[in-house]
Enzyme design. Sequence first.
Site, PDB file in Angstrom:
ATOM      1  N   LYS A 177       0.858  -1.138   0.193  1.00 14.78           N
ATOM      2  CA  LYS A 177      -0.001   0.000   0.153  1.00 14.78           C
ATOM      3  C   LYS A 177       0.755   1.405  -0.032  1.00 14.78           C
ATOM      4  O   LYS A 177       1.954   1.336   0.472  1.00 14.78           O
ATOM      5  CB  LYS A 177      -0.787   0.246   1.195  1.00 14.78           C
ATOM      6  CG  LYS A 177      -0.325   0.080   2.580  1.00 14.78           C
ATOM      7  CD  LYS A 177      -0.035   1.768   2.907  1.00 14.78           C
ATOM      8  CE  LYS A 177      -1.155   2.619   2.654  1.00 14.78           C
ATOM      9  NZ  LYS A 177      -0.367   3.831   3.262  1.00 14.78           N
ATOM     10  N   THR A 188       5.953   6.045   2.849  1.00 15.53           N
ATOM     11  CA  THR A 188       4.913   5.695   3.631  1.00 15.53           C
ATOM     12  C   THR A 188       4.115   4.536   3.010  1.00 15.53           C
ATOM     13  O   THR A 188       2.935   4.563   2.153  1.00 15.53           O
ATOM     14  CB  THR A 188       3.579   6.462   3.974  1.00 15.53           C
ATOM     15  OG1 THR A 188       3.999   7.531   4.704  1.00 15.53           O
ATOM     16  CG2 THR A 188       2.262   5.943   4.684  1.00 15.53           C
TER      17      THR A 188
END
Lengths: 396, 396
Positions: A177, A188
Amino acid sequence: MSITTPRGFRAAGVAAGLKSTGARDVALVVNDGPLASAAAVLTSNRVQAAPVVWTRQAVSDGAARAVVLNSGGANACTGPEGFADTHRTAEHVAAVLSAGAATPEDEVGAGDVLVCSTGLIGLRLDMDGLLGGVDAAAGALDPDGGDDAAHAIMTTDSVAKQAAAQRDGWSVGGMAKGAGMLAPGLATMLSVVTTDAVVDAATADAALRAATRTTFDRVDSDGCMSTNDTVILLASGASGVEVTLAELTSAVTDVCASLARQLVADAEGASHDIAVTVRGASTEDAALACARAVTRSNLFKAAVFGNDPNWGRVLAAVGTVPPDVAPYDPLSLDVAINGVQVCRAGGVGEPRELVDLASHRDVHVDVDLHAGDSEVTLWTNDLTHDYVHENSAYSS
Amino acid sequence: MSITTPRGFRAAGVAAGLKSTGARDVALVVNDGPLASAAAVLTSNRVQAAPVVWTRQAVSDGAARAVVLNSGGANACTGPEGFADTHRTAEHVAAVLSAGAATPEDEVGAGDVLVCSTGLIGLRLDMDGLLGGVDAAAGALDPDGGDDAAHAIMTTDSVAKQAAAQRDGWSVGGMAKGAGMLAPGLATMLSVVTTDAVVDAATADAALRAATRTTFDRVDSDGCMSTNDTVILLASGASGVEVTLAELTSAVTDVCASLARQLVADAEGASHDIAVTVRGASTEDAALACARAVTRSNLFKAAVFGNDPNWGRVLAAVGTVPPDVAPYDPLSLDVAINGVQVCRAGGVGEPRELVDLASHRDVHVDVDLHAGDSEVTLWTNDLTHDYVHENSAYSS
């Protein structure tokens, strides 16, 4: 094409109410063995989320039986209480998985559970929701559950990212993700990679580090590095096929490269995918430094959004790299954009009007330093209205 | 309040057709002496525009009689032909100014003329237009012409930037242009500062370097460094007042600080001016490195645009600074935004809802490293839709 493509794994993804939208937000991945080899590459940010601190310690023995991942909250900058939440999550997963254990050897300890979280920094997790989600996910574990897990870790991602590499009798699968805050030293992003090859922990660690260095670490969406970045490799050995480090590295690299390209293609609000190749460098590090300078230039990336082949901004970016890092002569620099040699020997080359950016999502910038034989390619995106919009509205 | 506030200077700004809009685009500043002391601080980018290369050489003897500045073209990455254009411009200015010379001593050589250009990189200048503009500007030279010159150097600036510092019998004046690409090591900014104090070239150089280090070098709009950045100090000595280095530095710093704040306030498309203070650092360099990491975080700057006091992104940015550059304990970091202590000891502090960004253009981020006594403040802007728009459309 998922983390359950390799044998020996079960996975699940459920909605536990951590996301206000009601979408799936808790994923569980279980390695049923016979092996429990594990490795992890974690953010190099000095400000590390509680699950990163936990996972670094838990994987240090080279073994893991499960990974629990949540979206809807990063559990970063949450102090000792946040770390206690991560600890409690791992203990809960261990207890739930041990409840069905046939023998004492099958019982799972908290130290065998790796934890990943993603979402807003600086907020405590909804622990009732999360632990309830763990219960539900444990009940939903399935040998075909990889796709569910991949959906449960999405935040601003518009699509789930999955990949697999099939080899002779064994395979590697992966999910990731991340759709912003992609940067060197990871981003991230969370990723779990699985294999049913027979490998020990040291081989898994070496393969994962080699693979991330040339894949996730060469993706740089916006130059920002997160507090939660984690890439985990689990090996079940269920195929019974012993593989070499080179074979494993190759397959893990294939999967990570596919996932990395999917992350760039889905970067927040992007309208162009940009590959920056720097060739003719004295060393790989020199090429990397020059490529990073270009991929971090807001001005160049805004120009690409405007379909403007503004090669002057490429040169201005390359010019910020110190000579001791990347030796080159500014009057020798060549730049091509989508094959048009717009800059030759540091000066004007072919007319910029020959470059058509409007008709293509893919943009290839090719910089030749004429200072050696090393070459590196980095991937990034353009800087768009939508990037600003998504990142200005994320936590409010 | 302009470069002609100090005595001994004349200036002009005219329209020469370099800008398609018909706005003024050529400025001329003449130092009528009796002194001709001069100093310049130039971009540290390795890719340097022709006028930067010229000016570095021309000012190396510590003397200059005139500065010619054009907008409508940066004359960067234009090869030997571009350098010849700059040389020809300086010679033309010298010839025009010498035509009115009363004595041979009053004649101006090309080496006494500094050149600055700003605009798009990678295009040759319209030399007929520029040289015609020099003729017109020479004819329009006026002891009150500072304001005209300040307008002629504007590119995407929405207002002219000018400042002056009055001292006892002498003064300093200044003008600057720049509205994007502001970065350390200067920015796409041009600035001319004048004084009628009696100072030699070495004093002028020392004062200018000290002043820029704590003013223009602490402005960072978008992390990009240009090929053309130039700050010039000219001293006429016309006041007859001898000043010390400390006195000159103080006055030049006042003017540069005012100009730097005006640049930030007019940065392309900004809706917030952000001051980032890092205190409690072990050294000034450590404080600077941490502050720069924050001012370069697209994610944080996009959050500010959304009026979101996303302090987690401040910590994530500070966390990217290596420990050898800035020693600190991540679990000791405090962050306040507009006076609200949103992060305490690396964890959650006061509720972020107490921070009101929507009602204020000014945002003050205060980071305490608790690792020493050094403190630095940097200025930047938020990342907005309009920034992306202006920088995607600039050259097309």
